[in-house]
Design an enzyme around this catalytic site. Structure first.
Site, PDB file in Angstrom:
ATOM      1  N   LYS A 134      -2.201   2.985   1.372  1.00 55.85           N
ATOM      2  CA  LYS A 134      -2.247   1.732   1.603  1.00 55.85           C
ATOM      3  C   LYS A 134      -1.709   1.366   3.195  1.00 55.85           C
ATOM      4  CE  LYS A 134       0.353  -2.186  -0.566  1.00 55.85           C
ATOM      5  NZ  LYS A 134       1.284  -2.554  -1.490  1.00 55.85           N
ATOM      6  N   SER A 172      -0.025  -6.124  -4.822  1.00 48.71           N
ATOM      7  CA  SER A 172      -0.823  -6.073  -3.539  1.00 48.71           C
ATOM      8  C   SER A 172      -1.622  -4.736  -3.330  1.00 48.71           C
ATOM      9  CB  SER A 172       0.335  -6.469  -2.544  1.00 48.71           C
ATOM     10  OG  SER A 172       1.040  -5.293  -2.405  1.00 48.71           O
ATOM     11  N   SER A 230       3.886  -4.138  -6.984  1.00 51.70           N
ATOM     12  CA  SER A 230       2.716  -4.035  -6.489  1.00 51.70           C
ATOM     13  C   SER A 230       1.940  -2.495  -6.702  1.00 51.70           C
ATOM     14  CB  SER A 230       2.892  -4.301  -4.959  1.00 51.70           C
ATOM     15  OG  SER A 230       3.005  -5.631  -4.951  1.00 51.70           O
TER      16      SER A 230
END
Length: 507
Positions: A77, A152, A176
């Site tokens: 990420k 997210s 997330s």
């Protein structure tokens, strides 16, 4: 090759049935083939990934012992700092920034000889529940490319769901990792807060942020969990304690036996199921029935303070974000706008932040700044911290009665792009069930439990602090029941989700 799970790939590489270069190339080719549609990656490091893979093959040829995930590619990420690779947190304010150092978890991935495929998309600074707030692109759900992949960390979940990576790193501040896992049919794990390092993690909310694994099965996630976790003296919140035996627990769970395990159903969540879609409730309840068939005892527990978790989170997290994001001022690093030699420092800062931050980040900074302002800090932020303590106490009382808590992961399946962006509160509801464990600090995982109108549904398992092993055991056991529900139902881009027993995996 891309259909194989991480434990299978690791064994194939270790035993010489596949080379690490072959495996890494297969996933890079998959990215080239489908990421134009999914848009999970912000940056792909083909050269670096293949170089690491070649090192693994050379080490094996020299007779060196390989680690448990050596040669298995991974996506990271883009809120996790990577030396020499762009790290933007999906924000224009960090566009073009190339860090001079690695986050601790990236150091551990490199030490484990895992080729890093690239950096995945997210909601800007990890603030969002749909990955619609990235400054660069909109990531699609591989099950239906007109729908969101969660947030997210939608990029990491979508990359694994579309088989562009067997594993990925996500971060979980209010759900997330788990929420994208639920809506993409993947496994997502939030470790105990402090059990893995936040050093090199671009901060959103420092008392909540937790990096963790994204995978296709609990066993794969457990193996990655053990690779990235452990004490780090560079992180003041890091717990100096052994990593829970999550891989052993997952393999135990994959035998399909939960005899003697007590699972708590939260009364307040059950009473509030009108907030959840009927199809989600039905899939969750079917999952609970499967857990009972596996031998688990279901007990209702009361956690009255959970009712206040959502507003508590949306005071604490924005307040910490307001403080953390003050560093992006156009002076030290990152974007700098309006510096024409005539404007003052304050005006340059204002113009930089106006141009560099997106709407959701601005919304949360404003909310957090207000909550911390003189005259309001005690009424809002201070009171929220008191409620957080009550939530922790509810968890502690519940774990006196049960080994773990279960709930739906999200109230709804993946929604269509733009469906909730006009109503922030409806967007925030996506994390209704996941936020309590962030406020508590304990572990939580999401495991696929079925479908609602053709879209994946997740079941969440929450454990006590440093009780990560029980969450993996329950998740892995539930996976053994899911093949009839998920096999051959996903569209071609997803290429068939399947679950099987891994009691012998990873040897």
């Amino acid at each position: 090759m891309i259909d194989k799970y991480a434990v299978e790939l690791a064994a194939d590489i270790r035993e010489g049935r596949l080379s690490a270069v072959e495996v890494t190339t297969a996933f890079l080719d998959r990215i080239a083939a489908v990421d134009g549609t999914v848009k999970a990656f912000l940056h792909v490091d083909r050269e670096g990934a293949l170089a690491t893979a070649a090192e693994v093959d050379a080490a094996r040829a020299a007779g060196e012992e390989l680690g448990p995930l050596a040669g298995v590619p991974i996506a990271v990420k883009d809120v996790v700092v990577t030396k020499g690779l762009p790290t933007t947190a999906a924000s224009k304010i960090l566009e073009g920034w190339i860090p001079p150092y690695d986050a601790t978890i990236v150091e551990r991935l490199k030490a484990a000889k895992m080729p890093i495929l690239g950096k995945t998309n997210l909601d800007e600074f990890a603030m969002g529940s749909s990955t619609e707030y990235s400054a660069y692109q909109q990531t699609a759900n591989p099950w239906d490319t007109g729908r969101i992949p969660g947030g997210s960390g939608g990029g990491s979940a979508a990359a694994v769901a579309a088989k562009m990576a067997p594993l990925a790193i996500g971060t979980d501040t209010g759900g997330s990792i788990r929420q994208p896992g639920a809506v993409t049919g993947t496994f997502g794990g939030k470790p105990t807060y402090g059990s893995n390092s936040r050093y090199g993690l671009i901060a959103f909310s420092s008392s909540l942020d937790t990096p963790g694994p994204v995978s296709r099965t609990a066993v794969d996630g457990a193996l990655l969990h053990e690779v990235i976790s452990g004490h780090d003296p560079r992180d003041s919140t890091s717990i100096d304690a052994p990593v829970p035996p999550v891989f052993e627990a997952a393999r135990l769970g994959a035998r399909g036996d939960l005899s003697g395990v007590k699972l708590g159903v939260v009364k307040e969540f059950a009473e509030g199921t009108d907030a959840a879609e009927p199809g989600v409730v039905a899939a969750y309840e079917a999952g609970v029935e499967q857990l009972v068939k596996l031998g688990a005892e279901i007990i209702e527990v009361s956690c009255p303070s959970f009712t206040y978790a959502l507003p508590t989170y949306y005071l604490i997290a924005p307040s910490e974000a307001s403080s953390n994001l003050a560093r992006y001022d156009g002076v030290r690093y990152g974007l700098r706008t309006g510096d024409d030699g005539e404007r003052g420092l304050e005006e340059v800062m204002s113009l930089t932040r106006e141009a560099g931050f997106g709407p959701e980040v601005k919304r949360r900074i404003i909310l957090g700044t207000y909550a911390l302002s003189a005259g309001y800090v005690d009424a809002f932020y201070g009171k929220a911290q008191k409620v957080r303590t009550l939530i922790k106490q509810d968890f502690e009382k519940a774990f006196e009665q049960v080994d773990a808590l279960i709930s739906p992961t999200t109230p709804f399946t993946a929604f269509k792009f733009g469906e909730r962006t006009g109503d922030p509160y409806q967007m925030y509801l996506a994390d209704l069930y996941t936020i309590p464990s962030n406020l508590y600090g304990g572990p939580g995982v999401s495991v696929p439990v079925g479908l609602s109108e053709g879209m994946p549904v997740g079941l969440q398992v929450m454990g006590p602090v440093m009780g990560d092993d029980i969450t993996y055991r329950v998740a892995a056991a539930l996976e053994t029941t899911q093949e009839p529900l998920l096999a051959d139902t996903a569209p071609d881009i997803h290429a068939n989700v399947r679950f099987t027993s891994f009691s012998e995996g990873g040897k």
